[in-house]
Design a protein around this motif. Structure first.
Motif, mmCIF file in Angstrom:
data_model
loop_
_atom_site.group_PDB
_atom_site.id
_atom_site.type_symbol
_atom_site.label_atom_id
_atom_site.label_comp_id
_atom_site.label_asym_id
_atom_site.label_seq_id
_atom_site.Cartn_x
_atom_site.Cartn_y
_atom_site.Cartn_z
ATOM 1 N N SER A 1 0.821 -1.203 0.000
ATOM 2 C CA SER A 1 0.000 0.000 0.000
ATOM 3 C C SER A 1 0.860 1.261 0.000
ATOM 4 N N GLU A 2 1.915 1.255 0.800
ATOM 5 C CA GLU A 2 2.826 2.399 0.849
ATOM 6 C C GLU A 2 3.525 2.599 -0.493
ATOM 7 N N ASN A 3 3.890 1.485 -1.128
ATOM 8 C CA ASN A 3 4.534 1.576 -2.439
ATOM 9 C C ASN A 3 3.587 2.127 -3.495
ATOM 10 N N GLN A 4 2.288 1.841 -3.352
ATOM 11 C CA GLN A 4 1.314 2.355 -4.304
ATOM 12 C C GLN A 4 1.288 3.878 -4.290
ATOM 13 N N SER A 5 1.448 4.456 -3.115
ATOM 14 C CA SER A 5 1.489 5.916 -3.010
ATOM 15 C C SER A 5 2.709 6.471 -3.736
ATOM 16 N N LEU A 6 3.849 5.773 -3.597
ATOM 17 C CA LEU A 6 5.069 6.185 -4.302
ATOM 18 C C LEU A 6 4.879 6.072 -5.809
ATOM 19 N N LEU A 7 4.293 4.975 -6.247
ATOM 20 C CA LEU A 7 4.046 4.776 -7.674
ATOM 21 C C LEU A 7 3.103 5.841 -8.233
ATOM 22 N N ALA A 8 2.128 6.237 -7.426
ATOM 23 C CA ALA A 8 1.202 7.278 -7.859
ATOM 24 C C ALA A 8 1.941 8.602 -8.081
ATOM 25 N N GLU A 9 2.897 8.898 -7.218
ATOM 26 C CA GLU A 9 3.684 10.124 -7.372
ATOM 27 C C GLU A 9 4.549 10.054 -8.626
ATOM 28 N N LEU A 10 5.115 8.874 -8.900
ATOM 29 C CA LEU A 10 5.909 8.706 -10.119
ATOM 30 C C LEU A 10 5.019 8.883 -11.350
ATOM 31 N N ARG A 11 3.803 8.369 -11.262
ATOM 32 C CA ARG A 11 2.859 8.495 -12.373
ATOM 33 C C ARG A 11 2.521 9.965 -12.618
ATOM 34 N N LYS A 12 2.325 10.725 -11.536
ATOM 35 C CA LYS A 12 2.053 12.155 -11.675
ATOM 36 C C LYS A 12 3.217 12.861 -12.360
ATOM 37 N N SER A 13 4.438 12.453 -12.015
ATOM 38 C CA SER A 13 5.633 13.060 -12.622
ATOM 39 C C SER A 13 5.678 12.781 -14.117
ATOM 40 N N LEU A 14 5.309 11.564 -14.513
ATOM 41 C CA LEU A 14 5.297 11.207 -15.930
ATOM 42 C C LEU A 14 4.257 12.032 -16.691
ATOM 43 N N ILE A 15 3.116 12.260 -16.069
ATOM 44 C CA ILE A 15 2.079 13.080 -16.698
ATOM 45 C C ILE A 15 2.554 14.521 -16.839
ATOM 46 N N MET A 16 3.198 15.034 -15.784
ATOM 47 C CA MET A 16 3.702 16.403 -15.818
ATOM 48 C C MET A 16 4.755 16.560 -16.916
ATOM 49 N N MET A 17 5.606 15.544 -17.076
ATOM 50 C CA MET A 17 6.640 15.595 -18.121
ATOM 51 C C MET A 17 6.000 15.614 -19.511
ATOM 52 N N LYS A 18 4.898 14.906 -19.675
ATOM 53 C CA LYS A 18 4.187 14.941 -20.960
ATOM 54 C C LYS A 18 3.656 16.346 -21.225
ATOM 55 N N GLU A 19 3.101 16.978 -20.210
ATOM 56 C CA GLU A 19 2.555 18.321 -20.374
ATOM 57 C C GLU A 19 3.664 19.333 -20.687
#
Length: 248
Positions: free
Chosen positions: A25-43
């Motif tokens: 569960s804790e790792n899922q939060s980290l993965l979510a932050e990485l996913r947000k970073s990938l989206i931001m990089m696309k933008e």
């Protein structure tokens, strides 16, 4: 004595499984932050492409691939931790947890794509960049039909709640099954499960998975993926409007 021993073994297994679930569960939060970073990089890439900064866009794409590699490794590790918790059984000999975890990581990694260049996130990045100056046109080497398929690509298995009929982008409180990954409106699915005495087959057509209230949750990825779908849908409408005007 045997009964006491079995009870102790069961207790240990449950504690290991609980610890693995918490770590996952804790790792899922980290993965979510990485996913947000990938989206931001696309933008950011889209903004750079608008400014015709092609060299910087390419450098950014390379960074996206690198970060995506880290994301995939973290995801595999998280899945392996949960798998260890599920399969662990106490033995007479001490368990080598490092070896057990390494084995599970290897198994999970075998089932994941090793070619990051073909990953959906990289594809979405390239498509977003391409559409800056070529909206409505197929990417090089592709047919027009491919644009329709990929421009609506997302990571959600269903885009409408099977119970309320609402698009997932309009759900007041979206939740997802941990068993089949389908998405529902929370009030609707909980009422459905209550009517079925807290255990029922997923209401999505042809899905055989059984649902339970405690396994229908709002995971860290869900708001991110719904927001991605919302942005993609708006972008698809803009492409459609553009092509219709152009056709006239």
């Amino acid at each position: 004595m045997a009964s006491t021993s079995n009870s102790n073994s069961t207790g240990v297994s449950e504690r290991i499984k609980s610890a693995a679930t918490i770590m996952n569960s804790e790792n899922q939060s980290l993965l979510a932050e990485l996913r947000k970073s990938l989206i931001m990089m696309k933008e950011i890439g889209v903004d750079l492409e608008r400014d015709n900064q092609s060299r910087m866009v390419k450098e950014l794409e390379n960074s996206v691939v690198e970060l995506l590699g880290t994301y995939e490794k973290c995801s595999n590790f998280s899945s392996a931790i949960q798998s260890v918790g599920n399969i662990y059984e106490p033995q007479e000999e001490l368990t080598d947890f490092e070896k057990l975890l390494d084995n599970e990581v290897a198994k999970v990694s075998e089932n994941s794509s090793s070619n990051l260049q073909n990953h959906s996130i990289i594809r979405q990045f390239r498509e977003a960049i391409w559409n800056v100056h070529h909206a409505g046109q197929p990417m090089p080497g592709e047919e027009q039909e491919d644009v329709v398929m990929t421009s609506t690509q997302c990571n959600l298995l269903n885009v409408t709640c099977p119970l309320s009929g609402k698009p997932v982008t309009e759900l007041a409180e979206p939740v997802r099954s941990t068993e089949c990954k389908h998405v529902y409106e929370k009030v609707a699915i909980m009422q459905y499960l209550k009517s079925k005495r807290s255990r029922a087959q997923c209401p999505v057509a042809a899905c055989p998975k059984m649902l339970q209230p405690e396994k229908v949750i709002s995971d860290p990825f869900l708001p991110i993926e719904i927001d991605e779908l919302r942005k993609t849908s708006k972008h698809s409408v803009r492409i459609q409007d553009f092509t219709e005007v152009d056709a006239d």
